[in-house]
Design a protein around this motif. Sequence first.
Motif, PDB file in Angstrom:
ATOM      1  N   ASN A   1     -14.705   4.513   9.484  1.00  0.00           N
ATOM      2  CA  ASN A   1     -15.962   3.816   9.190  1.00  0.00           C
ATOM      3  C   ASN A   1     -16.620   4.370   7.929  1.00  0.00           C
ATOM      4  O   ASN A   1     -17.201   3.617   7.132  1.00  0.00           O
ATOM      5  CB  ASN A   1     -16.917   3.933  10.378  1.00  0.00           C
ATOM      6  CG  ASN A   1     -16.467   3.092  11.558  1.00  0.00           C
ATOM      7  OD1 ASN A   1     -15.612   2.220  11.426  1.00  0.00           O
ATOM      8  ND2 ASN A   1     -17.027   3.357  12.720  1.00  0.00           N
ATOM      9  N   TRP A   2     -16.522   5.693   7.742  1.00  0.00           N
ATOM     10  CA  TRP A   2     -17.095   6.279   6.527  1.00  0.00           C
ATOM     11  C   TRP A   2     -16.378   5.748   5.287  1.00  0.00           C
ATOM     12  O   TRP A   2     -17.014   5.411   4.283  1.00  0.00           O
ATOM     13  CB  TRP A   2     -16.981   7.803   6.585  1.00  0.00           C
ATOM     14  CG  TRP A   2     -17.606   8.478   5.407  1.00  0.00           C
ATOM     15  CD1 TRP A   2     -18.904   8.860   5.245  1.00  0.00           C
ATOM     16  CD2 TRP A   2     -16.942   8.824   4.171  1.00  0.00           C
ATOM     17  NE1 TRP A   2     -19.093   9.431   4.004  1.00  0.00           N
ATOM     18  CE2 TRP A   2     -17.915   9.414   3.322  1.00  0.00           C
ATOM     19  CE3 TRP A   2     -15.632   8.689   3.710  1.00  0.00           C
ATOM     20  CZ2 TRP A   2     -17.606   9.875   2.036  1.00  0.00           C
ATOM     21  CZ3 TRP A   2     -15.324   9.147   2.430  1.00  0.00           C
ATOM     22  CH2 TRP A   2     -16.306   9.730   1.615  1.00  0.00           C
ATOM     23  N   LEU A   3     -15.043   5.685   5.351  1.00  0.00           N
ATOM     24  CA  LEU A   3     -14.268   5.159   4.224  1.00  0.00           C
ATOM     25  C   LEU A   3     -14.613   3.696   3.949  1.00  0.00           C
ATOM     26  O   LEU A   3     -14.762   3.285   2.789  1.00  0.00           O
ATOM     27  CB  LEU A   3     -12.770   5.305   4.511  1.00  0.00           C
ATOM     28  CG  LEU A   3     -12.212   6.734   4.474  1.00  0.00           C
ATOM     29  CD1 LEU A   3     -10.808   6.779   5.061  1.00  0.00           C
ATOM     30  CD2 LEU A   3     -12.205   7.279   3.050  1.00  0.00           C
ATOM     31  N   ILE A   4     -14.739   2.912   5.015  1.00  0.00           N
ATOM     32  CA  ILE A   4     -15.082   1.497   4.856  1.00  0.00           C
ATOM     33  C   ILE A   4     -16.432   1.359   4.165  1.00  0.00           C
ATOM     34  O   ILE A   4     -16.623   0.498   3.301  1.00  0.00           O
ATOM     35  CB  ILE A   4     -15.078   0.792   6.227  1.00  0.00           C
ATOM     36  CG1 ILE A   4     -13.644   0.710   6.771  1.00  0.00           C
ATOM     37  CG2 ILE A   4     -15.675  -0.618   6.111  1.00  0.00           C
ATOM     38  CD1 ILE A   4     -13.549   0.183   8.178  1.00  0.00           C
ATOM     39  N   ASN A   5     -17.366   2.223   4.519  1.00  0.00           N
ATOM     40  CA  ASN A   5     -18.699   2.178   3.893  1.00  0.00           C
ATOM     41  C   ASN A   5     -18.648   2.524   2.404  1.00  0.00           C
ATOM     42  O   ASN A   5     -19.584   2.191   1.665  1.00  0.00           O
ATOM     43  CB  ASN A   5     -19.651   3.129   4.618  1.00  0.00           C
ATOM     44  CG  ASN A   5     -20.022   2.642   6.002  1.00  0.00           C
ATOM     45  OD1 ASN A   5     -19.969   1.437   6.275  1.00  0.00           O
ATOM     46  ND2 ASN A   5     -20.391   3.549   6.892  1.00  0.00           N
ATOM     47  N   GLN A   6     -17.574   3.190   1.982  1.00  0.00           N
ATOM     48  CA  GLN A   6     -17.402   3.486   0.552  1.00  0.00           C
ATOM     49  C   GLN A   6     -16.675   2.355  -0.167  1.00  0.00           C
ATOM     50  O   GLN A   6     -16.363   2.478  -1.357  1.00  0.00           O
ATOM     51  CB  GLN A   6     -16.612   4.794   0.359  1.00  0.00           C
ATOM     52  CG  GLN A   6     -17.046   5.968   1.204  1.00  0.00           C
ATOM     53  CD  GLN A   6     -18.518   6.290   1.089  1.00  0.00           C
ATOM     54  OE1 GLN A   6     -19.035   6.411  -0.008  1.00  0.00           O
ATOM     55  NE2 GLN A   6     -19.191   6.416   2.226  1.00  0.00           N
ATOM     56  N   GLY A   7     -16.387   1.278   0.552  1.00  0.00           N
ATOM     57  CA  GLY A   7     -15.659   0.166  -0.044  1.00  0.00           C
ATOM     58  C   GLY A   7     -14.161   0.368  -0.058  1.00  0.00           C
ATOM     59  O   GLY A   7     -13.437  -0.271  -0.825  1.00  0.00           O
ATOM     60  N   ILE A   8     -13.655   1.261   0.806  1.00  0.00           N
ATOM     61  CA  ILE A   8     -12.228   1.605   0.849  1.00  0.00           C
ATOM     62  C   ILE A   8     -11.603   1.005   2.106  1.00  0.00           C
ATOM     63  O   ILE A   8     -12.161   1.103   3.199  1.00  0.00           O
ATOM     64  CB  ILE A   8     -12.044   3.132   0.848  1.00  0.00           C
ATOM     65  CG1 ILE A   8     -12.588   3.722  -0.462  1.00  0.00           C
ATOM     66  CG2 ILE A   8     -10.584   3.515   1.043  1.00  0.00           C
ATOM     67  CD1 ILE A   8     -12.677   5.225  -0.464  1.00  0.00           C
ATOM     68  N   THR A   9     -10.435   0.391   1.955  1.00  0.00           N
ATOM     69  CA  THR A   9      -9.711  -0.199   3.079  1.00  0.00           C
ATOM     70  C   THR A   9      -8.677   0.788   3.602  1.00  0.00           C
ATOM     71  O   THR A   9      -7.926   1.381   2.820  1.00  0.00           O
ATOM     72  CB  THR A   9      -8.995  -1.494   2.653  1.00  0.00           C
ATOM     73  OG1 THR A   9      -9.966  -2.419   2.148  1.00  0.00           O
ATOM     74  CG2 THR A   9      -8.269  -2.125   3.828  1.00  0.00           C
TER      75      THR A   9
END
Length: 360
Positions: free
Chosen positions: A124-132
Amino acid sequence: MNSKVANFLILPTLTLSCGILVTILFPNRGKIAVLIGSTTGSLIGTYSLTRQQVNQRLTSEPTTVDSPQERLQFLQQQVYLFQQHLQELAQDLRENQTAVSALSPSETEPEARETMADDQVVINWLINQGITVQNYHIPDENEEIFNKLATYLGDKYSDLSYFYIQLKRSFSKGQNLSVNLASRSKTEITYTTQFCNRMSDYAFLSSYQYDRKNKMLYASPQKKGLVINFITGGWFERFVYLSLCQLLQENDQVYQSILNPQIVLQNGEDFELDILFLVKNKPFWIECKTGDYQNHVMKYSRMRSVLSIPKECSLLVILGIREQLTQELTTLHDIYVANENNFLAIAENLIFGNDEIHHN
């Protein structure tokens, strides 16, 4: 009589049932779920009773027919009651929504945060950075075996380094291994043969023999991809990861982590991380190399910037380089560099030594 009893039970039964149903569907919403469910049940119950009353008035007195004006007045009264219920519900929801918004995330959804898997928190943290996140390491039933071997090799690496360099070359090229241990210390020979016995027990070596008289070791590498990846570098990632987990636990530090996430960056570029921790909801990124690090230092420095991770929250651990070289590489590049001997001390200082290290 039975009809009256049934009517009497309709409203509370529906109110209770809807309250329980919504609470089950939304377990983390507490009082709000109860309020929505019970109010909905009350409205449904009231509507049902009203329909029954209308039907009874239309059928129970066939000889007496209300005038259109009387029927209109009756329906207007019911509409007014429904409007009152809806206004009360809307007001209650507004008040509770304001109270919920004022609370911190840890107060509003503690159960969800506690039960969420560690890897999902990091994803979820990665997704919040715009990372898939396309894929990542999921532990299986063999995890303990790999962890034991990685820990043994890591803890005794100073005595196993001579053998490991040749073992890695053997697995990389798929060639048989022949090692002369005559010039090595008794401790090195003991740890080397013990490690080979363990690898042989788990079929990491397809054949193994030690000639005690001549102190010659002969072995053939297993050609399974999972084993090759472990010997040529995967073990070091595990050793570093397990050591950092122990460090955090000994300091009573709550953390989440993920291993080997394959990601797609904001610009569409593919990349794979070795280890990513979240400590106090802040990232701590680790890459591990067992050789040929020269081609990777610059890449990791650039990637750290792309990931928006501060230098003080990134660590490249390189096996077998001198401590002075780790210091010089740290000064030259935008990532901290360590070896197998000092990475824990450096990580401890970065994580616990300065409360401001997580800020650019």
